[in-house]
Design a protein around this motif. Structure first.
Motif, short mmCIF file in Angstrom:
data_model
loop_
_atom_site.label_atom_id
_atom_site.label_comp_id
_atom_site.label_asym_id
_atom_site.label_seq_id
_atom_site.Cartn_x
_atom_site.Cartn_y
_atom_site.Cartn_z
N ALA A 105 0.85 -1.04 0.05
CA ALA A 105 0.04 -0.15 0.06
C ALA A 105 0.94 1.23 -0.16
CB ALA A 105 -1.00 -0.08 1.47
N TYR A 117 2.49 1.73 -3.47
CA TYR A 117 1.71 2.27 -4.61
C TYR A 117 0.88 3.41 -4.20
CZ TYR A 117 2.54 -2.19 -7.11
OH TYR A 117 3.04 -3.09 -7.95
N ARG A 122 -1.58 3.66 -2.20
CA ARG A 122 -3.02 3.12 -2.26
C ARG A 122 -3.44 2.57 -0.66
NH1 ARG A 122 -5.75 4.02 -7.01
NH2 ARG A 122 -4.20 4.39 -8.46
N THR A 123 -4.67 2.42 -0.32
CA THR A 123 -4.94 1.73 1.00
C THR A 123 -4.69 0.42 0.75
OG1 THR A 123 -7.20 1.41 0.17
CG2 THR A 123 -6.82 3.51 1.05
N GLN A 136 -7.46 -1.31 -1.28
CA GLN A 136 -7.43 -1.12 -2.60
C GLN A 136 -6.23 -2.14 -3.12
OE1 GLN A 136 -6.40 3.01 -2.64
NE2 GLN A 136 -8.27 3.43 -3.90
N VAL A 137 -5.17 -2.53 -2.36
CA VAL A 137 -4.44 -3.39 -2.75
C VAL A 137 -5.00 -4.92 -2.85
CG1 VAL A 137 -2.18 -4.62 -2.15
CG2 VAL A 137 -2.00 -2.15 -2.24
N ARG A 165 -7.30 -5.14 -5.82
CA ARG A 165 -6.67 -5.17 -7.20
C ARG A 165 -6.10 -6.45 -7.28
NH1 ARG A 165 -6.60 -3.12 -11.90
NH2 ARG A 165 -5.18 -4.30 -13.09
N GLN A 205 -13.20 4.59 -2.24
CA GLN A 205 -11.88 3.89 -2.49
C GLN A 205 -11.87 2.73 -3.11
OE1 GLN A 205 -10.35 4.16 1.69
NE2 GLN A 205 -9.94 6.37 1.44
N GLU A 258 -11.86 2.38 -6.70
CA GLU A 258 -11.06 3.18 -7.65
C GLU A 258 -9.88 2.34 -7.59
OE1 GLU A 258 -10.41 6.84 -5.38
OE2 GLU A 258 -12.43 7.69 -6.37
N VAL A 259 -9.74 1.22 -8.09
CA VAL A 259 -8.90 -0.06 -8.31
C VAL A 259 -8.49 -0.36 -9.74
CG1 VAL A 259 -9.18 -0.71 -5.82
CG2 VAL A 259 -10.58 -1.76 -7.88
N PHE A 261 -4.20 1.05 -11.70
CA PHE A 261 -2.79 0.58 -11.21
C PHE A 261 -2.88 -0.90 -11.58
CE2 PHE A 261 -5.07 -0.01 -7.23
CZ PHE A 261 -4.07 -0.91 -6.50
#
Length: 272
Positions: free
Chosen positions: A203, A206, A208-209, A212-213, A216, A237, A240-241, A244
């Motif tokens: 996280a 990248y 990111r939270t 999110q990792v 993804r 959040q 929003e994946v 990346f």
């Protein structure tokens, strides 16, 4: 972003889970989710919040045909006639004319009624009350039995899946049979996956939270995660994946996290 089901219907690549919300919590959460761009909403008769989900869909400015609603048949309604009645009850609670995806929630092999239940699902699809049919928490052997007795394969199997429990063999088998893998408990909260140093390190790398990792990771596995959240910012959040990507090494590190199954075993789980 969508994934194509084997019956030719597109389904969003990420959705909102609603367990264990009550009706009002689900109504508020789904209302927020739809306003943020979610189009896949997951519920179940067993959750006790179908009315809340349906109210949010009805009150939303998003056209009904743009919302993909999944619900599931509870264990007490296994069997041909009972499954037909169970679907009608879910439709009444949801206030919908049709269900986008209807799942058998658990196989309950001890009752040995899931094949008869599946025959009812085939009929419900033929009658247009349900657009697509699938299963949840089924093993390959149980799915083969459904297909062998009816000639109809489920388009999706919703199973527990998260880092530390990647279900590698099951996902490969699903892919061979054109069955979409959908992930419940995708964030592995029972194992505190989001606090694992591997996840927090990625996280930070990248920007990111941790959630999110992990989400993804699901997408790159080809799975469809349905994270539950009642918090508007976390909802935002969580979708929003798509901008990346994780490297193969990152994916392998997440695969290898300690963990195992959090929920019930499909061979022994009992649901009322």
């Amino acid at each position: 972003m969508t994934v194509m089901l084997a019956d030719g219907r597109p389904m969003p690549r990420i959705g909102l889970g609603t367990w264990p919300m009550d009706d009002e919590q689900a109504r508020q959460a789904v209302t927020h989710a739809l306003s943020l761009g979610y189009r896949l909403i997951d519920t179940a008769a067993r959750y006790g919040n179908e009315r809340g989900v349906g109210a949010a869909v009805a009150e939303s400015a998003v056209p009904r045909e743009d919302v993909f609603v999944t619900t599931k048949l509870r264990g007490a309604d296994h069997g041909y006639d009972a499954a037909l009645r169970g679907c009608e009850a879910s439709l009444r609670r949801l206030g919908l004319d049709y269900i986008d995806l209807y799942l058998i929630h658990w196989p309950l092999p001890g009752k040995d009624l899931y094949a008869d239940t599946w025959r009812a699902f085939v009929r419900l699809r033929e009658e247009g009350l349900v657009r697509s049919i699938g299963v949840s928490n089924f093993t390959p052997a149980q799915i083969r039995r459904l297909a062998g007795e009816t000639g109809v394969w489920p388009v999706l199997n919703q199973v527990e899946l998260h880092p530390g429990f990647p279900q590698t063999d099951l996902r490969a088998w699903h892919a061979e049979h054109d069955i979409v893998t959908q992930s419940w408990s995708p964030l592995g909260l029972g194992h505190k996956v989001l606090d694992d140093p591997v996840v927090t390190d990625l996280a930070a790398t990248y920007g990111r939270t941790p959630a999110q990792v992990v989400l993804r990771w699901h997408l790159q596995l080809g799975a469809v995660p349905i994270p539950k959240s009642a918090d508007t910012e976390r909802m935002r959040q969580n979708i929003e994946v798509f901008d990346f990507s994780l490297t193969p090494d990152d994916m392998a590190r997440l695969d290898a996290l300690p963990g195992g199954r959090i929920g019930g075993d499909p061979e022994t789980h009992v649901e009322l």
